[in-house]
Design a protein around this motif. Structure first.
Motif, PDB file in Angstrom:
ATOM      1  N   SER A   1     -20.127  82.082  28.219  1.00 16.35           N
ATOM      2  CA  SER A   1     -21.366  82.876  28.214  1.00 16.35           C
ATOM      3  C   SER A   1     -21.512  83.646  29.514  1.00 16.35           C
ATOM      4  O   SER A   1     -21.961  84.797  29.516  1.00 16.35           O
ATOM      5  CB  SER A   1     -22.590  81.980  28.014  1.00 16.35           C
ATOM      6  OG  SER A   1     -22.523  81.367  26.764  1.00 16.35           O
ATOM      7  N   THR A   2     -21.125  83.024  30.618  1.00 13.75           N
ATOM      8  CA  THR A   2     -21.223  83.720  31.900  1.00 13.75           C
ATOM      9  C   THR A   2     -20.319  84.949  31.891  1.00 13.75           C
ATOM     10  O   THR A   2     -20.717  86.033  32.325  1.00 13.75           O
ATOM     11  CB  THR A   2     -20.849  82.764  33.057  1.00 13.75           C
ATOM     12  OG1 THR A   2     -21.727  81.635  33.005  1.00 13.75           O
ATOM     13  CG2 THR A   2     -20.999  83.449  34.402  1.00 13.75           C
TER      14      THR A   2
ATOM     15  N   ALA B   1     -19.180  78.882  38.186  1.00 16.08           N
ATOM     16  CA  ALA B   1     -19.054  79.051  36.722  1.00 16.08           C
ATOM     17  C   ALA B   1     -17.817  79.859  36.366  1.00 16.08           C
ATOM     18  O   ALA B   1     -17.164  79.584  35.359  1.00 16.08           O
ATOM     19  CB  ALA B   1     -20.304  79.724  36.169  1.00 16.08           C
TER      20      ALA B   1
ATOM     21  N   GLN C   1     -26.833  84.018  21.623  1.00 12.45           N
ATOM     22  CA  GLN C   1     -26.813  82.788  20.802  1.00 12.45           C
ATOM     23  C   GLN C   1     -28.088  82.628  19.989  1.00 12.45           C
ATOM     24  O   GLN C   1     -28.062  82.201  18.857  1.00 12.45           O
ATOM     25  CB  GLN C   1     -26.592  81.570  21.691  1.00 12.45           C
ATOM     26  CG  GLN C   1     -25.160  81.446  22.148  1.00 12.45           C
ATOM     27  CD  GLN C   1     -24.906  80.218  23.007  1.00 12.45           C
ATOM     28  OE1 GLN C   1     -25.588  79.201  22.876  1.00 12.45           O
ATOM     29  NE2 GLN C   1     -23.927  80.306  23.878  1.00 12.45           N
TER      30      GLN C   1
ATOM     31  N   TYR D   1     -23.429  79.940  40.805  1.00 14.46           N
ATOM     32  CA  TYR D   1     -24.879  79.765  40.655  1.00 14.46           C
ATOM     33  C   TYR D   1     -25.315  78.771  41.713  1.00 14.46           C
ATOM     34  O   TYR D   1     -24.603  77.786  41.967  1.00 14.46           O
ATOM     35  CB  TYR D   1     -25.216  79.169  39.280  1.00 14.46           C
ATOM     36  CG  TYR D   1     -24.964  80.074  38.111  1.00 14.46           C
ATOM     37  CD1 TYR D   1     -25.788  81.162  37.844  1.00 14.46           C
ATOM     38  CD2 TYR D   1     -23.910  79.819  37.238  1.00 14.46           C
ATOM     39  CE1 TYR D   1     -25.563  81.982  36.742  1.00 14.46           C
ATOM     40  CE2 TYR D   1     -23.679  80.632  36.128  1.00 14.46           C
ATOM     41  CZ  TYR D   1     -24.509  81.706  35.888  1.00 14.46           C
ATOM     42  OH  TYR D   1     -24.277  82.502  34.800  1.00 14.46           O
ATOM     43  N   PRO D   2     -26.494  79.001  42.317  1.00 14.24           N
ATOM     44  CA  PRO D   2     -26.966  78.029  43.306  1.00 14.24           C
ATOM     45  C   PRO D   2     -27.189  76.672  42.637  1.00 14.24           C
ATOM     46  O   PRO D   2     -27.692  76.604  41.508  1.00 14.24           O
ATOM     47  CB  PRO D   2     -28.292  78.623  43.787  1.00 14.24           C
ATOM     48  CG  PRO D   2     -28.482  79.912  43.090  1.00 14.24           C
ATOM     49  CD  PRO D   2     -27.405  80.092  42.069  1.00 14.24           C
TER      50      PRO D   2
ATOM     51  N   GLU E   1     -21.173  83.051  20.109  1.00 15.53           N
ATOM     52  CA  GLU E   1     -21.208  81.973  19.109  1.00 15.53           C
ATOM     53  C   GLU E   1     -21.896  82.407  17.814  1.00 15.53           C
ATOM     54  O   GLU E   1     -22.948  81.880  17.454  1.00 15.53           O
ATOM     55  CB  GLU E   1     -21.883  80.735  19.701  1.00 15.53           C
ATOM     56  CG  GLU E   1     -21.233  80.357  21.018  1.00 15.53           C
ATOM     57  CD  GLU E   1     -21.213  78.885  21.304  1.00 15.53           C
ATOM     58  OE1 GLU E   1     -21.921  78.139  20.626  1.00 15.53           O
ATOM     59  OE2 GLU E   1     -20.457  78.493  22.198  1.00 15.53           O
TER      60      GLU E   1
ATOM     61  N   ALA F   1     -17.510  75.961  29.846  1.00 19.13           N
ATOM     62  CA  ALA F   1     -16.250  76.518  30.354  1.00 19.13           C
ATOM     63  C   ALA F   1     -16.453  77.823  31.113  1.00 19.13           C
ATOM     64  O   ALA F   1     -15.649  78.186  31.966  1.00 19.13           O
ATOM     65  CB  ALA F   1     -15.279  76.760  29.202  1.00 19.13           C
ATOM     66  N   GLY F   2     -17.529  78.548  30.774  1.00 16.15           N
ATOM     67  CA  GLY F   2     -17.777  79.830  31.435  1.00 16.15           C
ATOM     68  C   GLY F   2     -17.760  81.010  30.481  1.00 16.15           C
ATOM     69  O   GLY F   2     -17.776  82.161  30.910  1.00 16.15           O
TER      70      GLY F   2
ATOM     71  N   PRO G   1     -14.509  74.961  25.765  1.00 13.76           N
ATOM     72  CA  PRO G   1     -15.527  73.947  25.478  1.00 13.76           C
ATOM     73  C   PRO G   1     -16.831  74.253  26.202  1.00 13.76           C
ATOM     74  O   PRO G   1     -16.904  75.193  27.005  1.00 13.76           O
ATOM     75  CB  PRO G   1     -14.892  72.659  25.995  1.00 13.76           C
ATOM     76  CG  PRO G   1     -13.956  73.098  27.062  1.00 13.76           C
ATOM     77  CD  PRO G   1     -13.468  74.461  26.669  1.00 13.76           C
ATOM     78  N   ASN G   2     -17.811  73.451  25.908  1.00 12.32           N
ATOM     79  CA  ASN G   2     -19.122  73.555  26.523  1.00 12.32           C
ATOM     80  C   ASN G   2     -19.021  73.665  28.051  1.00 12.32           C
ATOM     81  O   ASN G   2     -18.353  72.848  28.669  1.00 12.32           O
ATOM     82  CB  ASN G   2     -19.851  72.258  26.128  1.00 12.32           C
ATOM     83  CG  ASN G   2     -21.327  72.353  26.324  1.00 12.32           C
ATOM     84  OD1 ASN G   2     -21.847  73.436  26.547  1.00 12.32           O
ATOM     85  ND2 ASN G   2     -21.992  71.229  26.254  1.00 12.32           N
TER      86      ASN G   2
ATOM     87  N   VAL H   1     -22.646  75.889  41.663  1.00 11.62           N
ATOM     88  CA  VAL H   1     -21.796  75.772  40.470  1.00 11.62           C
ATOM     89  C   VAL H   1     -20.893  77.000  40.416  1.00 11.62           C
ATOM     90  O   VAL H   1     -21.379  78.132  40.415  1.00 11.62           O
ATOM     91  CB  VAL H   1     -22.663  75.721  39.183  1.00 11.62           C
ATOM     92  CG1 VAL H   1     -21.767  75.644  37.941  1.00 11.62           C
ATOM     93  CG2 VAL H   1     -23.630  74.561  39.222  1.00 11.62           C
TER      94      VAL H   1
HETATM   95  N1  LIG Z   1     -28.320  80.047  35.364  1.00  3.78           N
HETATM   96  C1  LIG Z   1     -27.507  79.053  35.713  1.00  3.78           C
HETATM   97  N2  LIG Z   1     -27.749  78.301  36.807  1.00  3.78           N
HETATM   98  C2  LIG Z   1     -26.916  77.295  37.185  1.00  3.78           C
HETATM   99  N3  LIG Z   1     -25.792  76.970  36.524  1.00  3.78           N
HETATM  100  C3  LIG Z   1     -25.481  77.674  35.425  1.00  3.78           C
HETATM  101  C4  LIG Z   1     -26.315  78.753  34.953  1.00  3.78           C
HETATM  102  N4  LIG Z   1     -25.747  79.274  33.825  1.00  3.78           N
HETATM  103  C5  LIG Z   1     -24.608  78.552  33.604  1.00  3.78           C
HETATM  104  N5  LIG Z   1     -24.453  77.608  34.559  1.00  3.78           N
HETATM  105  C6  LIG Z   1     -23.329  76.661  34.675  1.00  3.78           C
HETATM  106  O1  LIG Z   1     -22.133  77.431  34.718  1.00  3.78           O
HETATM  107  C7  LIG Z   1     -21.103  76.798  33.974  1.00  3.78           C
HETATM  108  C8  LIG Z   1     -20.608  77.728  32.882  1.00  3.78           C
HETATM  109  O2  LIG Z   1     -21.655  77.919  31.934  1.00  3.78           O
HETATM  110  P1  LIG Z   1     -21.532  78.885  30.668  1.00  3.78           P
HETATM  111  O3  LIG Z   1     -22.853  78.865  29.966  1.00  3.78           O
HETATM  112  O4  LIG Z   1     -20.973  80.180  31.068  1.00  3.78           O
HETATM  113  O5  LIG Z   1     -20.444  78.113  29.808  1.00  3.78           O
HETATM  114  P2  LIG Z   1     -20.102  78.281  28.261  1.00  3.78           P
HETATM  115  O6  LIG Z   1     -18.637  78.141  28.154  1.00  3.78           O
HETATM  116  O7  LIG Z   1     -20.703  79.509  27.728  1.00  3.78           O
HETATM  117  O8  LIG Z   1     -20.804  77.032  27.641  1.00  3.78           O
HETATM  118  P3  LIG Z   1     -21.710  76.990  26.331  1.00  3.78           P
HETATM  119  O9  LIG Z   1     -20.728  76.846  25.220  1.00  3.78           O
HETATM  120  O10 LIG Z   1     -22.525  75.765  26.581  1.00  3.78           O
HETATM  121  O11 LIG Z   1     -22.539  78.241  26.262  1.00  3.78           O
HETATM  122  C9  LIG Z   1     -21.692  75.495  33.453  1.00  3.78           C
HETATM  123  O12 LIG Z   1     -21.370  74.479  34.367  1.00  3.78           O
HETATM  124  C10 LIG Z   1     -23.184  75.781  33.464  1.00  3.78           C
HETATM  125  O13 LIG Z   1     -23.901  74.577  33.632  1.00  3.78           O
END
Ligand SMILES: Nc1ncnc2c1ncn2[C@@H]1O[C@H](COP(=O)(O)OP(=O)(O)OP(=O)(O)O)[C@@H](O)[C@H]1O
Length: 335
Positions: free
Chosen positions: A52-53, A27, A92, A16-17, A169, A49-50, A46-47, A25
């Motif tokens: 959701s991506t 991700a 979510q 991500y930019p 989640e 971690a990636g 954990p929060n 970032v």
């Molecule tokens: N649209 C976005 N723009 C910039 N950075 C992003 C974006 N979406 C996610 N990130 C970053 O990418 C990384 C992975 O995020 P992601 O939401 O996939 O994690 P996660 O494991 O699902 O966490 P959570 O439990 O908080 O949902 C994090 O550092 C997050 O800040």
């Protein structure tokens, strides 16, 4: 021969930019996974971690910077429409319209999927029945309890009779009773409907209780993969803890020396109040000898506990840091 995976990802990278001159970032940083059909699979991490991506890429909502992902054998980019038709996705946040009743929400979702008016009404009735929503079916969705609303969300994800259901989640914010009900529901879905369920969670216990297989994600990479039991089994050994009562250092040293002489036992004493911690292959078998050594040295003791390795230990081993780290804790507080 093992069944072909229903969900697979190969070397996914997603950046991500960063914005405002900050670095990008990363991700997802080369994430590879494989999920067999008809199972419940936990994407655990954990929060940030990636998780959701990963889910967003697999459900066609986001495009990976590089790498390949397939659902039901279809490429998520080239065959995005077919992938969308074969999956359900529960995000979510709630997907239900609070102004409509559960039944109306379900009928509307079925109509969006292209079902006729009659077929939509039948599908809604079947899902109301399936999820025990009859009592609440004609009330405004905004007035439902958290657990019932989440059930409706899952029902909405099933309107299109998907092959794979992605749950982001599913139990966050639910009380323990509603969480247990949701776990039972998810297990039933996978068991009775031969559905593949991919759920993201940061609850270790949820993954442990619910998932046939787990992929532990940390900083955009997979750090461990396997069934909860297999992952725990890779960490050989139990932990025996014994609370010491007003321990005298000399006496404790003498007890530790005799315990160290036991086969296969690694022992240390921690904490200001003195707690003896022994790592060993078979915890129950050494309780007797350890207590005997303490008594022979004249060290009094309180509670004695033997614990098997937990997913917490698995995470610590593979990610190199404790699960109960500040980011997870702060997220819980913020909710
Ligand atoms: N649209 C976005 N723009 C910039 N950075 C992003 C974006 N979406 C996610 N990130 C970053 O990418 C990384 C992975 O995020 P992601 O939401 O996939 O994690 P996660 O494991 O699902 O966490 P959570 O439990 O908080 O949902 C994090 O550092 C997050 O800040």
């Amino acid at each position: 021969m093992p069944a072909a995976p229903v969900v697979e990802a190969l070397d996914l990278v997603k950046t991500y930019p960063g914005g405002r001159g900050r670095p990008d970032v990363r991700a997802l940083d080369g994430l590879t996974l494989s999920i067999p059909g008809g199972t419940v699979h936990g994407l655990l991490g954990p929060n940030g971690a990636g998780k959701s991506t990963t889910t967003r890429v697999l459900t066609t909502l986001a495009r990976a910077t590089s790498g390949v992902a397939r659902v039901g054998g279809r490429d998520v980019v080239r065959d995005a429409d077919a992938v969308r038709r074969s999956i359900g996705y529960v995000s979510q946040g709630t997907g239900a319209d609070p102004l409509l009743s559960p039944r109306e929400n379900l009928v509307m979702a079925a109509r969006f999927r292209g079902l006729s008016r009659a077929a939509s009404s039948d599908r809604a009735a079947a899902l109301v029945d399936r999820f025990g929503l009859a009592e609440a079916a004609d009330r405004g969705a905004g007035k439902l309890s958290g657990g019932t609303r989440r059930k409706l969300d899952v029902a909405l994800g099933l309107v299109g009779t998907p092959q794979v259901l992605f749950l982001d989640e599913p139990t966050t914010g639910l009380d323990p009773e509603a969480r247990a009900a949701m776990w039972a529901e998810i297990r039933r879905l996978a068991g009775e409907d031969a559905l593949t369920v991919v759920l993201t969670t940061h609850y270790l216990e949820e993954a442990d209780r619910l998932a046939d297989g787990i992929t532990i994600v940390d900083r955009g990479r997979v750090v461990a993969f396997g069934s909860p039991d297999a992952l725990k089994a890779t960490l050989e050994g139990d932990t025996l803890t014994v609370d010491l009562v007003e321990p005298t250092p000399d006496l404790v040293r003498s007890a530790v020396a005799s315990i160290t002489a036991l086969r296969d036992v690694v022992v240390h004493v921690e904490g200001p109040t003195g707690r003896l911690v022994a790592r060993t292959a078979d915890g129950p078998a050494v309780v007797g000898p350890v207590i005997a050594a303490l008594q022979a040295a004249g060290v009094r003791h309180g509670a004695v506990a033997v614990s098997r390795p937990s997913l917490d230990d698995v995470y610590l081993r593979h990610a190199g840091r404790s699960w109960t780290s500040a980011d997870v804790a702060s997220r819980e507080v913020a909710r």
